[in-house]
Design an enzyme around this catalytic site. Sequence first.
Site, PDB file in Angstrom:
ATOM      1  N   ALA A 188       0.742  -1.240   0.035  1.00 48.47           N
ATOM      2  CA  ALA A 188       0.035   0.017  -0.017  1.00 48.47           C
ATOM      3  C   ALA A 188       0.830   1.211  -0.096  1.00 48.47           C
ATOM      4  O   ALA A 188       0.469   2.337  -0.597  1.00 48.47           O
ATOM      5  CB  ALA A 188      -0.803  -0.097   1.098  1.00 48.47           C
ATOM      6  N   HIS A 259      -1.671  -4.490  -5.353  1.00 51.75           N
ATOM      7  CA  HIS A 259      -1.085  -4.361  -3.986  1.00 51.75           C
ATOM      8  C   HIS A 259      -2.324  -4.509  -3.088  1.00 51.75           C
ATOM      9  O   HIS A 259      -3.648  -4.656  -3.168  1.00 51.75           O
ATOM     10  CB  HIS A 259      -0.727  -2.949  -3.780  1.00 51.75           C
ATOM     11  N   CYS A 260      -2.019  -4.848  -1.662  1.00 49.88           N
ATOM     12  CA  CYS A 260      -2.641  -5.183  -0.495  1.00 49.88           C
ATOM     13  C   CYS A 260      -2.250  -4.113   0.554  1.00 49.88           C
ATOM     14  O   CYS A 260      -1.551  -3.266   0.139  1.00 49.88           O
ATOM     15  CB  CYS A 260      -2.796  -6.353  -0.173  1.00 49.88           C
ATOM     16  N   GLN A 261      -2.259  -4.525   1.723  1.00 52.03           N
ATOM     17  CA  GLN A 261      -1.474  -3.652   2.788  1.00 52.03           C
ATOM     18  C   GLN A 261       0.004  -3.605   2.742  1.00 52.03           C
ATOM     19  O   GLN A 261       0.836  -2.802   2.638  1.00 52.03           O
ATOM     20  CB  GLN A 261      -2.075  -4.023   4.264  1.00 52.03           C
ATOM     21  N   SER A 267      -2.382  -9.748  -2.297  1.00 57.88           N
ATOM     22  CA  SER A 267      -2.041  -9.162  -3.723  1.00 57.88           C
ATOM     23  C   SER A 267      -1.075 -10.176  -4.434  1.00 57.88           C
ATOM     24  O   SER A 267      -1.281 -10.449  -5.609  1.00 57.88           O
ATOM     25  CB  SER A 267      -1.307  -7.881  -3.689  1.00 57.88           C
TER      26      SER A 267
END
Length: 369
Positions: A188, A259-261, A267
């Site tokens: 992120a 993306h994720c965190q 992701s």
Amino acid sequence: MVNMETCAMDCCVLKALLAERAHKCLILDCRSFFSFSSCSIVGSSNVRLSTIVKRRAKGSMGLEHIVPNEEQRCRLVAGMYEAVVLLDERTSELDMLRKDSTMMLAVNALCRDSRGSSIYFLKGGYETFSAQCPEFCTKNSPPVGLSLPLCANNVPGSADSNCTPCGTPLYDQGGPVEILPFLYLGSAYHASRKDMLDTLGITALINVSANCPNHFEGHFQYKSIPVEDSHKADISSWFNEAIDFIDSVKNSGGRVFVHCQAGISRSATICLAYLMRTNRVKLDEAFEFVKQRRSIISPNFSFMGQLLQFESQVLAPSCSAEAGSPTISVLDRGTSTTTVFNFPVSIPVHSGANSLSYLQNPITTSPSC
């Protein structure tokens, strides 16, 4: 028994073909997806035959498995190629190969079904050709991400002006990594760095989280996949949408950043699913390919289980376009059933995920990514 219509081709002959009549030559690389993606002959296509496909074919492989590209297959059947050249890593004699090897199955299928094309195997394989004719080869070293400053202070377009290099989490260090020329993976934090995204030529983002903001909606195209990094989450029901989105951006000449965190679990799962479906490879091969590029990836147990189920659908000869949305999914949306997977064997349990710490897993997974 080796089909006598198949002859050896020296590397110098293939070099001359590529220099003078490349459009009349179909090159089929029978090495693994990982090897092919790392380095290959210019213009070649990868032949990927899963164990399931090989077993069910019982030695008689259909041309659609050998030449998955429909346009190339039509040209081949129409006799528009003068030569079809197969290669593996280093084979110098076909008699050295097993009957169930990818190259032998491809040779037999081509000799049976092709029309008017001479079938050859490249003597010495890619190893010899790349040494003698490097100008006709491409080599992609595993990307290590961008060498951009970690601190976003005074960076135009940055969503965070207070970060410092000291104490920066590992998953935020460096920059997004290239999985494929049109597909990137990261965190992120990377998604909040417009300078990074612009440098990479990113045109679209897939946000695989329920709470990470889309910072630059006026500048990039976004696809949101609101999935929590939980053992109860159903991420497989999003595979088709994500794959279609990536392909649409690719076909328009763009690049996607997923993306994720932390860029570790959710992701990474989407990227793995994309590789498995579009390249018809097993989970372990896709996992190794992505891990070579972003070493900290670690999908949670449930996501690994859903990817394993996806693998069985992707590699099945009868798989359809709906494989990413199975009739019976690993976890139905909204249910509270917990399934923990000790990769590669699935183990359904009824206790809470926190009570399963005794399960040993050779692929480290992260509880929250």
